[in-house]
Design a protein around this motif. Structure first.
Motif, short mmCIF file in Angstrom:
data_model
loop_
_atom_site.label_atom_id
_atom_site.label_comp_id
_atom_site.label_asym_id
_atom_site.label_seq_id
_atom_site.Cartn_x
_atom_site.Cartn_y
_atom_site.Cartn_z
N UNK A 229 0.83 -1.21 0.00
CA UNK A 229 0.00 0.00 0.00
C UNK A 229 0.86 1.26 0.00
N UNK A 230 1.93 1.24 0.80
CA UNK A 230 2.83 2.39 0.91
C UNK A 230 3.83 2.42 -0.23
N UNK A 231 4.33 1.24 -0.60
CA UNK A 231 5.42 1.18 -1.58
C UNK A 231 4.99 1.65 -2.97
N UNK A 232 3.73 1.43 -3.32
CA UNK A 232 3.32 1.66 -4.71
C UNK A 232 3.42 3.11 -5.15
N UNK A 233 2.92 4.05 -4.30
CA UNK A 233 2.81 5.43 -4.78
C UNK A 233 3.23 6.51 -3.79
N UNK A 234 3.67 6.16 -2.60
CA UNK A 234 4.08 7.20 -1.65
C UNK A 234 5.47 7.70 -2.02
N UNK A 235 5.62 9.01 -1.98
CA UNK A 235 6.78 9.68 -2.56
C UNK A 235 7.96 9.67 -1.60
N UNK A 236 8.72 8.57 -1.63
CA UNK A 236 9.95 8.50 -0.84
C UNK A 236 11.04 9.35 -1.48
N UNK A 237 10.99 9.52 -2.79
CA UNK A 237 11.94 10.37 -3.50
C UNK A 237 11.16 11.38 -4.34
N UNK A 238 11.49 12.63 -4.21
CA UNK A 238 10.78 13.69 -4.93
C UNK A 238 10.86 13.45 -6.44
N UNK A 239 9.71 13.60 -7.08
CA UNK A 239 9.66 13.44 -8.53
C UNK A 239 9.28 12.05 -8.99
N UNK A 240 9.12 11.12 -8.05
CA UNK A 240 8.74 9.76 -8.41
C UNK A 240 7.43 9.40 -7.71
N UNK A 245 8.50 -3.07 -6.49
CA UNK A 245 9.10 -3.91 -5.45
C UNK A 245 9.44 -5.25 -6.09
N UNK A 246 10.68 -5.71 -5.90
CA UNK A 246 11.13 -6.94 -6.54
C UNK A 246 11.54 -8.00 -5.52
N UNK A 247 10.77 -8.11 -4.45
CA UNK A 247 11.07 -9.09 -3.41
C UNK A 247 10.23 -10.35 -3.53
N UNK A 248 10.45 -11.27 -2.58
CA UNK A 248 9.84 -12.61 -2.63
C UNK A 248 8.33 -12.60 -2.39
N UNK A 249 7.80 -11.56 -1.74
CA UNK A 249 6.36 -11.54 -1.47
C UNK A 249 5.53 -11.36 -2.73
N UNK A 250 6.17 -11.05 -3.84
CA UNK A 250 5.44 -11.04 -5.11
C UNK A 250 4.83 -12.41 -5.41
N UNK A 256 2.08 -7.92 -7.76
CA UNK A 256 1.64 -6.53 -7.67
C UNK A 256 2.81 -5.59 -7.41
N UNK A 257 3.92 -6.15 -6.91
CA UNK A 257 5.10 -5.32 -6.67
C UNK A 257 5.68 -4.72 -7.94
N UNK A 258 5.46 -5.35 -9.08
CA UNK A 258 5.92 -4.81 -10.36
C UNK A 258 4.98 -3.67 -10.76
N UNK A 259 5.03 -2.60 -9.98
CA UNK A 259 3.96 -1.61 -10.08
C UNK A 259 4.17 -0.59 -11.19
N UNK A 260 5.41 -0.21 -11.45
CA UNK A 260 5.65 0.63 -12.62
C UNK A 260 5.25 -0.12 -13.88
N UNK A 261 5.64 -1.38 -13.94
CA UNK A 261 5.30 -2.19 -15.10
C UNK A 261 3.78 -2.35 -15.23
N UNK A 288 13.61 4.14 -8.99
CA UNK A 288 13.64 3.76 -7.57
C UNK A 288 12.84 2.48 -7.35
N UNK A 289 13.37 1.57 -6.55
CA UNK A 289 12.72 0.28 -6.34
C UNK A 289 13.00 -0.23 -4.95
N UNK A 290 12.19 -1.22 -4.51
CA UNK A 290 12.30 -1.79 -3.17
C UNK A 290 12.53 -3.29 -3.27
#
Length: 323
Positions: A229-240, A245-250, A256-261, A288-290
């Motif tokens: 919920x937080x990782x998808x669209x919360x602005x940890x870096x300005x402009x993004x 997210x490319x971890x095992x919980x995918x 759903x972690x492949x959210x830009x894609x 930027x990715x997690x």
């Protein structure tokens, strides 16, 4: 623990979302990506198996001591029900039966909704399409927290509470931001779910009902999977405004972690999104990715510069055609 964050408003932008232009550019360079679009033939069987597993779990918990009911509710039921909501997300993009059988997808989503306990699949479809089309749109995209959320949940302790209460805010936010008249399908969704819930109680008692409903609340609240919920669209870096997210919980969340894609190619099912990243790697590797949703939750709570206000928001131009 009580330090207030500096941000007191959203990040307002006056540009279009980046996904449409990137999609056009990638397709021009890699037209073979079009072959990845279309339904996932395995999805209906995976989801049906998940529903069956929860039905077995309902039976299994009916005679357990309450402490074990609550233990399995968080450890197992919460994971499975949160995963089921992301299956419904997949189905909302017609990836179970394809665009030519859109109605089949809607009814299958209602079936997938049963073990979640609360009727939401039909409403989710309507609002989620707005989220894709009008990402960050003021008064339209209900994925954006309300001003009250941004104003009140502004300390570490309050942000922890806010994450724990995520399912309530996702349920109530549309009523405040962009209320829609319930459709016939939404009313049908609610009626079928109510009959199912009452039938479950009549058949096996209160414990399976608690396991079902509490599992959905806990699984979508303070839970490792909820990091998305937080990782998808919360602005940890300005402009993004969108992050992958490319971890095992995918593996539990239909990628759903492949959210830009996913936002670039919403008609490509989750099982094929890693291929999008592989084919067009130069477009995604430097974004930027997690790799940890738990770390995302921790950083969001502990970073005093982050809050529910940390979202890109835009005024929509021209006429907005809503369903």
């Amino acid at each position: 623990m009580g330090n207030r964050v500096a941000r007191d408003d959203y990040e307002w932008v006056y540009t279009d979302q980046p996904h449409a232009d990137r999609r056009k550019e990638i397709l021009a360079k890699y037209p073979e990506i079009k072959s990845l679009m279309g339904p996932d033939p395995r999805l209906k069987w995976i989801v049906s198996s998940m529903v069956l597993v929860q039905f077995v779990a309902f039976y299994a918990v009916k005679d357990l001591e309450w402490k074990w009911v609550l233990f399995w509710t968080y450890i197992f039921g919460g994971c499975l029900n949160h995963s089921m909501t992301l299956a419904i997300h997949e189905i909302s993009h017609n990836t179970a039966f394809g665009n030519n059988k859109a109605v089949w997808n809607r009814w299958f989503a209602i079936f997938a909704n049963l073990p979640v306990g609360l009727p939401y699949s039909a409403s989710f479809k309507r609002y989620h399409m707005d989220h894709h089309r009008y990402l960050g749109g003021d008064g339209v995209d209900v994925d954006i927290p309300t001003e009250f959320e941004g104003w009140f949940f502004c300390t570490r302790l309050r942000k922890l509470m806010w994450i724990a209460l995520q399912p309530f805010f996702y349920a109530l936010r549309p009523l405040s931001i962009n209320p829609k008249t319930p459709s016939r399908l939404e009313l049908t969704n609610a009626a079928i779910q109510l009959v199912f819930d009452l039938g479950l109680y009549w058949l096996w008692g209160i414990k399976p009902v608690v396991y079902m409903l509490a599992g959905s609340m806990l699984g979508m609240g303070l839970h490792p999977i909820s990091g998305h919920f937080i990782a998808e669209h919360y602005m940890f870096l300005k402009g993004h405004e969108t992050y992958s997210y490319y971890g095992s919980l995918n593996l539990l969340t239909f990628n759903v972690g492949y959210h830009n894609e996913h936002h670039d190619f919403p008609s490509i099912p989750g099982c094929r999104l890693p291929l999008v990243k592989k084919i067009a790697s130069e477009y995604y590797n430097n974004l930027p990715q997690y790799t940890s949703w738990v770390r995302v939750l921790y950083d969001f709570i502990m970073d005093d510069e982050l809050s529910p206000y940390s979202r890109v928001k835009r005024k929509l131009k021209g006429d907005v055609k809503l369903e």
